[in-house]
Scaffold this motif. Structure first.
Motif, PDB file in Angstrom:
ATOM      1  N   LEU A  68      19.601  52.490  76.179  1.00 40.65           N
ATOM      2  CA  LEU A  68      18.979  53.684  77.187  1.00 40.65           C
ATOM      3  C   LEU A  68      20.173  54.440  78.082  1.00 40.65           C
ATOM      4  CD1 LEU A  68      15.817  52.102  78.610  1.00 40.65           C
ATOM      5  CD2 LEU A  68      15.946  54.323  77.097  1.00 40.65           C
ATOM      6  N   ARG A  69      21.110  53.601  78.593  1.00 41.50           N
ATOM      7  CA  ARG A  69      22.311  54.294  79.380  1.00 41.50           C
ATOM      8  C   ARG A  69      22.794  55.335  78.787  1.00 41.50           C
ATOM      9  NH1 ARG A  69      25.504  52.175  82.943  1.00 41.50           N
ATOM     10  NH2 ARG A  69      24.922  49.850  82.653  1.00 41.50           N
ATOM     11  N   PRO A  70      23.260  55.834  77.556  1.00 38.20           N
ATOM     12  CA  PRO A  70      23.911  57.143  77.149  1.00 38.20           C
ATOM     13  C   PRO A  70      22.928  58.313  77.619  1.00 38.20           C
ATOM     14  CG  PRO A  70      24.369  55.468  75.665  1.00 38.20           C
ATOM     15  CD  PRO A  70      23.116  54.764  76.497  1.00 38.20           C
ATOM     16  N   SER A  71      21.691  58.105  77.376  1.00 35.13           N
ATOM     17  CA  SER A  71      20.558  59.284  77.396  1.00 35.13           C
ATOM     18  C   SER A  71      20.431  59.241  78.827  1.00 35.13           C
ATOM     19  CB  SER A  71      19.278  58.787  76.840  1.00 35.13           C
ATOM     20  OG  SER A  71      19.398  58.524  75.341  1.00 35.13           O
ATOM     21  N   LEU A  72      20.503  58.562  79.649  1.00 29.85           N
ATOM     22  CA  LEU A  72      20.305  58.656  81.077  1.00 29.85           C
ATOM     23  C   LEU A  72      21.571  59.348  81.850  1.00 29.85           C
ATOM     24  CD1 LEU A  72      18.092  55.552  82.243  1.00 29.85           C
ATOM     25  CD2 LEU A  72      17.381  57.659  81.598  1.00 29.85           C
ATOM     26  N   VAL A  73      22.469  58.939  81.215  1.00 33.65           N
ATOM     27  CA  VAL A  73      23.916  59.393  81.703  1.00 33.65           C
ATOM     28  C   VAL A  73      23.962  60.654  81.316  1.00 33.65           C
ATOM     29  CG1 VAL A  73      26.367  59.296  81.518  1.00 33.65           C
ATOM     30  CG2 VAL A  73      25.008  57.170  81.833  1.00 33.65           C
ATOM     31  N   THR A  74      23.454  61.124  80.110  1.00 27.35           N
ATOM     32  CA  THR A  74      23.426  62.613  79.997  1.00 27.35           C
ATOM     33  C   THR A  74      22.599  63.539  80.742  1.00 27.35           C
ATOM     34  OG1 THR A  74      23.761  62.116  77.585  1.00 27.35           O
ATOM     35  CG2 THR A  74      22.662  64.395  78.013  1.00 27.35           C
ATOM     36  N   TYR A  75      21.643  63.058  81.418  1.00 31.47           N
ATOM     37  CA  TYR A  75      20.527  63.764  82.274  1.00 31.47           C
ATOM     38  C   TYR A  75      20.968  63.490  83.666  1.00 31.47           C
ATOM     39  CZ  TYR A  75      18.026  65.067  78.301  1.00 31.47           C
ATOM     40  OH  TYR A  75      17.595  65.581  76.980  1.00 31.47           O
ATOM     41  N   GLY A  76      22.110  62.604  83.816  1.00 34.32           N
ATOM     42  CA  GLY A  76      22.292  62.576  85.449  1.00 34.32           C
ATOM     43  C   GLY A  76      21.371  61.514  86.149  1.00 34.32           C
ATOM     44  N   VAL A  77      20.454  60.719  85.522  1.00 36.07           N
ATOM     45  CA  VAL A  77      19.723  59.853  86.129  1.00 36.07           C
ATOM     46  C   VAL A  77      20.009  58.431  85.755  1.00 36.07           C
ATOM     47  CG1 VAL A  77      17.785  61.409  86.384  1.00 36.07           C
ATOM     48  CG2 VAL A  77      18.284  60.221  84.186  1.00 36.07           C
ATOM     49  N   GLU A  78      21.323  57.864  85.801  1.00 32.32           N
ATOM     50  CA  GLU A  78      21.532  56.566  85.387  1.00 32.32           C
ATOM     51  C   GLU A  78      21.183  55.775  86.286  1.00 32.32           C
ATOM     52  OE1 GLU A  78      25.576  53.880  84.448  1.00 32.32           O
ATOM     53  OE2 GLU A  78      25.822  56.224  84.965  1.00 32.32           O
ATOM     54  N   SER A  79      20.918  56.174  87.553  1.00 29.84           N
ATOM     55  CA  SER A  79      20.473  55.056  88.530  1.00 29.84           C
ATOM     56  C   SER A  79      18.980  54.482  88.489  1.00 29.84           C
ATOM     57  CB  SER A  79      20.589  55.946  90.124  1.00 29.84           C
ATOM     58  OG  SER A  79      19.806  56.927  90.165  1.00 29.84           O
ATOM     59  N   GLN A  80      18.260  55.513  87.709  1.00 33.49           N
ATOM     60  CA  GLN A  80      16.868  55.185  87.097  1.00 33.49           C
ATOM     61  C   GLN A  80      16.743  54.165  86.033  1.00 33.49           C
ATOM     62  OE1 GLN A  80      14.276  55.938  89.063  1.00 33.49           O
ATOM     63  NE2 GLN A  80      16.043  56.822  90.428  1.00 33.49           N
ATOM     64  N   LEU A  81      17.998  53.453  85.662  1.00 35.80           N
ATOM     65  CA  LEU A  81      17.934  52.597  84.504  1.00 35.80           C
ATOM     66  C   LEU A  81      17.121  51.268  84.693  1.00 35.80           C
ATOM     67  CD1 LEU A  81      18.954  52.151  81.666  1.00 35.80           C
ATOM     68  CD2 LEU A  81      20.986  51.128  82.731  1.00 35.80           C
ATOM     69  N   PRO A  82      17.457  50.724  85.986  1.00 37.49           N
ATOM     70  CA  PRO A  82      16.591  49.346  85.992  1.00 37.49           C
ATOM     71  C   PRO A  82      14.819  49.881  86.340  1.00 37.49           C
ATOM     72  CG  PRO A  82      18.442  49.501  87.866  1.00 37.49           C
ATOM     73  CD  PRO A  82      18.283  50.912  87.017  1.00 37.49           C
ATOM     74  N   VAL A  83      14.670  50.952  87.031  1.00 38.14           N
ATOM     75  CA  VAL A  83      13.173  51.256  86.792  1.00 38.14           C
ATOM     76  C   VAL A  83      12.605  51.331  85.484  1.00 38.14           C
ATOM     77  CG1 VAL A  83      11.497  52.923  87.855  1.00 38.14           C
ATOM     78  CG2 VAL A  83      13.372  52.326  89.008  1.00 38.14           C
ATOM     79  N   MET A  84      13.280  52.149  84.626  1.00 42.70           N
ATOM     80  CA  MET A  84      12.914  52.293  83.412  1.00 42.70           C
ATOM     81  C   MET A  84      12.645  51.203  82.432  1.00 42.70           C
ATOM     82  SD  MET A  84      14.625  56.153  82.243  1.00 42.70           S
ATOM     83  CE  MET A  84      13.329  56.391  80.862  1.00 42.70           C
ATOM     84  N   VAL A  85      13.947  50.400  82.564  1.00 47.58           N
ATOM     85  CA  VAL A  85      13.963  49.295  81.627  1.00 47.58           C
ATOM     86  C   VAL A  85      12.692  48.213  82.277  1.00 47.58           C
ATOM     87  CG1 VAL A  85      15.067  47.211  81.287  1.00 47.58           C
ATOM     88  CG2 VAL A  85      16.237  49.512  81.142  1.00 47.58           C
ATOM     89  N   GLY A  86      12.741  48.217  83.592  1.00 46.10           N
ATOM     90  CA  GLY A  86      11.531  47.181  84.129  1.00 46.10           C
ATOM     91  C   GLY A  86      10.264  47.572  83.538  1.00 46.10           C
ATOM     92  N   ILE A  87       9.823  48.818  83.572  1.00 45.91           N
ATOM     93  CA  ILE A  87       8.323  49.255  83.300  1.00 45.91           C
ATOM     94  C   ILE A  87       8.180  48.938  81.924  1.00 45.91           C
ATOM     95  CG2 ILE A  87       6.951  51.205  83.069  1.00 45.91           C
ATOM     96  CD1 ILE A  87       8.125  52.512  85.600  1.00 45.91           C
ATOM     97  N   ALA A  88       9.358  49.585  80.976  1.00 49.46           N
ATOM     98  CA  ALA A  88       9.085  49.298  79.592  1.00 49.46           C
ATOM     99  C   ALA A  88       8.851  47.871  79.166  1.00 49.46           C
ATOM    100  CB  ALA A  88      10.463  50.032  78.897  1.00 49.46           C
ATOM    101  N   ILE A  89       9.529  46.946  79.815  1.00 44.33           N
ATOM    102  CA  ILE A  89       9.756  45.411  79.495  1.00 44.33           C
ATOM    103  C   ILE A  89       8.143  44.833  79.911  1.00 44.33           C
ATOM    104  CG2 ILE A  89      10.547  43.287  79.861  1.00 44.33           C
ATOM    105  CD1 ILE A  89      13.156  44.534  79.870  1.00 44.33           C
TER     106      ILE A  89
END
Length: 256
Positions: A68-89
């Motif tokens: 997930l990290r490369p896609s979030l870095v592309t859109y400048g929302v890398e800080s939301q990585l824990p949120v997205m991973v947590g909800i998905a899991i």
């Protein structure tokens, strides 16, 4: 003709499985309960499956974060990585993947075990000896899978989130407290309750399918192998169908 025969076989198998499930509710949950065997099955089915669930969960969390990290870095929302991973899991990936791993290990094991007992006439010997084989063999295993899968899912989710935390810290530095604060602040009651509730249905489906295939095994050792294989396939399909129904039901209730 072949298509008609396949359709007839499908509906016949569905009816037999429904009848087997009805027999569980009419006979399997009535006294006298095989408490000792139930706890034994909980140990074999639950505790013995924990290492595989833990390893799978850790790798899944690690890989999901790294993907997930490369896609979030592309859109400048890398800080939301824990949120997205947590909800998905928690909402989807954790319960479904854990149930599929559980089905691959437990449904095949139950199908092979009961199938071998069936073809070697051990089940018939139990009836002659005055023991109700359905209560002793089927009810205990179905109840054990129903109770143990939710516990394993919670543990698997926790280990998966820890794997995600390790994945986040491979490319950046995030504290343990900050990571899990972001994860849990993003989750609501509507995320946790449906995800946890459907694991009981997953566990029941895995147990009832594995027992049904093994209990009705035929054709000697070849039938035992077929029972184990078909138990995994059918229980996996049941997991996806139950998950589909659960998503639709929670959407109707407005929990999504």
């Amino acid at each position: 003709m072949k298509f008609t025969a396949n359709v007839r076989e499908f509906f016949g198998e569905t009816g037999n499985l429904a009848e087997f499930t009805g027999r569980f509710f009419s006979i399997g949950i009535k006294p006298r309960f095989e408490i000792k065997e139930l706890f034994n099955q909980c140990y074999l089915i639950g505790y013995k499956s924990l290492p595989l669930i833990a390893l799978t969960g850790f790798i899944m969390g690690l890989v999901l974060t790294m993907q997930l990290r490369p896609s979030l870095v592309t859109y400048g929302v890398e800080s939301q990585l824990p949120v997205m991973v947590g909800i998905a899991i928690v909402r989807e990936i954790g319960p479904v993947i854990t149930a599929l791993i559980f089905a691959g290990k437990i449904a095949s094991s139950i199908g092979a075990e009961l199938g071998s007992m069936k073809v070697t006439e051990q089940i018939d010997a139990m009836e002659v000896g005055g023991t109700n084989p359905f209560k002793y063999l089927v009810a205990t295993r179905v109840l054990a899978t129903t109770m143990m899968l939710p516990v394993l899912t919670v543990m698997g989710d926790a280990i998966c989130l820890f794997g995600a935390y390790i994945g986040v810290n491979i490319r950046s530095v995030t504290s343990f407290h900050l990571f899990f604060t972001q994860v849990f602040h993003s989750l609501s009651f509507g995320d946790l309750l449906p995800a946890f509730t459907k694991t009981f249905f997953f566990g029941f489906a895995i147990g009832i399918v594995g027992c049904y295939k093994g209990y009705n095994s035929t054709k000697g050792t070849q039938g035992v192998g077929n029972s184990a294989n078909s138990a995994v396939v059918l229980s996996s399909v049941m997991i996806f169908l139950i998950d589909l129904l659960a998503v639709q039901f929670t959407d109707i209730l407005g929990l999504n």
